[in-house]
Write an enzyme that holds these catalytic residues in place. Structure first.
Site, PDB file in Angstrom:
ATOM      1  N   HIS A 104      -1.246 -12.082  -1.279  1.00 38.55           N
ATOM      2  CA  HIS A 104      -0.986 -12.434  -0.013  1.00 38.55           C
ATOM      3  C   HIS A 104       0.700 -11.981   0.525  1.00 38.55           C
ATOM      4  O   HIS A 104       1.383 -12.780   1.226  1.00 38.55           O
ATOM      5  CB  HIS A 104      -1.234 -13.959   0.365  1.00 38.55           C
ATOM      6  CG  HIS A 104      -2.436 -14.561  -0.111  1.00 38.55           C
ATOM      7  ND1 HIS A 104      -3.339 -14.388   0.922  1.00 38.55           N
ATOM      8  CD2 HIS A 104      -2.932 -14.958  -0.927  1.00 38.55           C
ATOM      9  CE1 HIS A 104      -4.404 -14.916   0.369  1.00 38.55           C
ATOM     10  NE2 HIS A 104      -4.064 -15.179  -0.869  1.00 38.55           N
ATOM     11  N   SER A 122      19.625   7.640   9.302  1.00 36.87           N
ATOM     12  CA  SER A 122      19.257   7.403  10.881  1.00 36.87           C
ATOM     13  C   SER A 122      20.311   8.261  11.483  1.00 36.87           C
ATOM     14  O   SER A 122      21.706   8.520  11.086  1.00 36.87           O
ATOM     15  CB  SER A 122      19.670   5.989  10.984  1.00 36.87           C
ATOM     16  OG  SER A 122      19.818   5.679  12.227  1.00 36.87           O
ATOM     17  N   LYS A 181      21.625   3.673   6.834  1.00 33.52           N
ATOM     18  CA  LYS A 181      20.213   3.549   6.516  1.00 33.52           C
ATOM     19  C   LYS A 181      19.395   4.950   5.567  1.00 33.52           C
ATOM     20  O   LYS A 181      20.171   5.824   5.686  1.00 33.52           O
ATOM     21  CB  LYS A 181      19.454   3.507   7.822  1.00 33.52           C
ATOM     22  CG  LYS A 181      19.727   2.630   8.732  1.00 33.52           C
ATOM     23  CD  LYS A 181      18.577   1.456   9.239  1.00 33.52           C
ATOM     24  CE  LYS A 181      17.276   1.753   9.147  1.00 33.52           C
ATOM     25  NZ  LYS A 181      16.505   2.103  10.096  1.00 33.52           N
ATOM     26  N   GLU A 198       6.092   6.873   4.840  1.00 31.05           N
ATOM     27  CA  GLU A 198       5.608   6.355   6.360  1.00 31.05           C
ATOM     28  C   GLU A 198       4.713   7.388   6.843  1.00 31.05           C
ATOM     29  O   GLU A 198       3.628   7.191   7.538  1.00 31.05           O
ATOM     30  CB  GLU A 198       6.698   6.242   7.227  1.00 31.05           C
ATOM     31  CG  GLU A 198       7.783   5.075   6.635  1.00 31.05           C
ATOM     32  CD  GLU A 198       8.964   4.835   7.558  1.00 31.05           C
ATOM     33  OE1 GLU A 198       9.484   3.709   7.565  1.00 31.05           O
ATOM     34  OE2 GLU A 198       9.314   5.760   8.080  1.00 31.05           O
TER      35      GLU A 198
END
Length: 466
Positions: free
Chosen positions: A158, A279, A285, A292
């Protein structure tokens, strides 16, 4: 009246253009050119051996097909949309090269069994190639798992910290997944290893052909056994797409974990600049773009599988033009999976593991609570449900004191359950001892992880069906 006549003429010309566009497949089925020529070579060889065409015509056909293969390989072949597909383009060029002898090649053959044979050959080749890529990925995972067979990390259920495991054990879970993908590819190859060539349009042929010969020449195990099914079957393409979709799903799950692990909140791993981007406005970043995109491309592959299933679901036997829509979905999915596999191989090889942070997360999440409950069962002979209740109360106490279970005192535990009198309990609350105690077959104990690594190394090396 003149305007009406012009309007009708425009409509007819438009219709001709539309039907050409909707009917033409050469802009994508050109990928089958090598298999088409391979199939034609085998068919011509069989026709000559059976005395259906002369040796002279056979030699002309063979040399003509070799010339066409060379032209396409070198990029000098001109494809025509007016000729619809790769089969007619090659046949037309053969007529240009050798004249009327080219017409002998289509004896005892239809485009229906021709395309079914070409497509099977192409998918069979690609399934074998994907199998090799899966082996490479498995070997990369095995190498990293061997490095980290004793590196502690929290195991999750979980997405909550559950029990201590090793990073190597976690990676070996993906070895099992990709091993099943490899097995599915092998199984699919075994099922599709039948040649449709010679089924003709749908009923077979009256010519004395030898389908076993062409099957053997094309590397198939045997010919298909029903001429109707031979030309109407696309199960091999659907199964292949399903296998690709499952493999993509596994890649997506691993990508999701890489994405989570590389966040500042987890900080379990870091990816190099080769598989990350910055970024445009936030200089701090580092985005895991490759992971992804693999995760996103899974949706594209799933869509292709559903598209082909939908195309096939309502087709009567035998062949319908709908089946022209089978190829683009497969071609795109193969390209997508191959790229995703290469990217994942790169990420697994490249990633850096933050061992200190992983161990800290393991110790901070009460991950040895199950070990405490097991100790109460084993040493104090409590029923597990009672041990579970007591352990919950001890965990709550540790949370209140803002410490780990191992940092509680014996008296702290006795305040929950007075019969805990043995300091030996603390031995079982360390992450190291917890991990090493999980020695059941397939467990997370390093010796078990090494056992499974050794098993998979041998299995892959021996090229067995995984």
């Amino acid at each position: 009246m003149q305007n009406n006549h012009q309007h009708k003429r425009f409509s007819l010309e438009g219709a001709e253009s539309i039907i050409e566009k909707i009917n033409t497949s050469v802009n994508f089925d050109y990928k089958l050119y090598r298999q088409d020529i391979q199939g034609s070579m085998a068919h011509a060889t069989m026709l000559e051996k059976q005395g259906i065409i002369t040796k002279t015509d056979y030699q002309k056909i063979k040399e003509g097909l070799k010339s066409i293969l060379k032209e396409i390989d070198e990029g000098t072949f001109t494809f025509s949309h007016k000729l619809e597909d790769i089969h007619m383009n090659i046949e037309a060029r053969l007529f240009e090269l050798i004249g009327t002898a080219a017409g002998r090649l289509h004896t005892a053959r239809s485009r229906n069994d021709q395309v079914a044979s070409d497509f099977r050959l192409w998918i069979k080749d690609k399934a074998e190639k994907i199998g090799e890529d899966l082996k490479t990925l498995i070997n990369c995972l095995l190498k990293r798992a061997e490095e980290h067979a004793a590196s502690f990390m929290p195991g999750f259920t979980h997405l909550q910290i559950a029990q201590p495991i090793t990073f190597g054990h976690h990676l070996m879970a993906y070895v099992e997944m990709f091993g099943r993908d490899l097995s599915r590819m092998h199984d699919a190859i075994d099922r599709m290893d039948e040649s449709p060539l010679g089924a003709a349009a749908l009923a077979g042929t009256s010519f004395p052909i030898n389908r076993f010969m062409t099957a053997n020449l094309l590397g198939f195990r045997e010919p298909t056994r029903n001429s109707i099914d031979s030309v109407s079957d696309r199960d091999f393409a659907v199964e292949f797409l399903a296998n690709i979709a499952i493999a993509a799903m596994h890649l997506s799950r691993l990508s999701e974990e890489i994405i989570l692990w590389s966040t500042s909140q987890f900080n379990f791993i870091s990816l190099s600049d080769a598989f990350s981007t910055g970024s445009s406005i936030m200089p701090q970043k580092k985005n895991p773009d490759a992971a992804e995109l693999i995760r996103a491309k899974t949706g594209r592959i799933n869509g292709s599988l559903i598209a082909l299933l939908t195309v096939m679901k309502g087709l009567p036997l035998a062949y319908s033009k709908d089946m022209q829509e089978d190829k683009e979905a497969v071609f795109d999915s193969v390209n997508t999976l191959e790229l995703s596999l290469i990217a994942m191989i790169g990420m697994i090889t490249d990633l850096t593991v933050n061992l200190t942070r992983m161990k800290q997360a393991t110790e901070a999440g009460y991950s040895t609570a199950t070990d405490l409950a097991d100790w109460l069962v084993r040493i104090l002979n409590l029923p597990f449900r009672e041990a579970h209740r007591i352990t919950c109360q001890i965990v709550a106490l540790a949370e209140k004191k803002k410490c780990t279970l191992a940092q509680l005192s014996l008296s702290d535990m006795q305040s929950i359950y007075p019969n805990i009198t043995n300091n030996n309990i603390f031995h079982f609350l360390s992450v190291k001892n917890s991990v090493e105690s999980r020695q059941s077959y397939g467990g997370t104990a390093p010796q078990e992880v090494f056992r499974q690594i050794d098993y998979w190394k041998k299995r892959i090396a021996n090229n067995k069906k995984a």
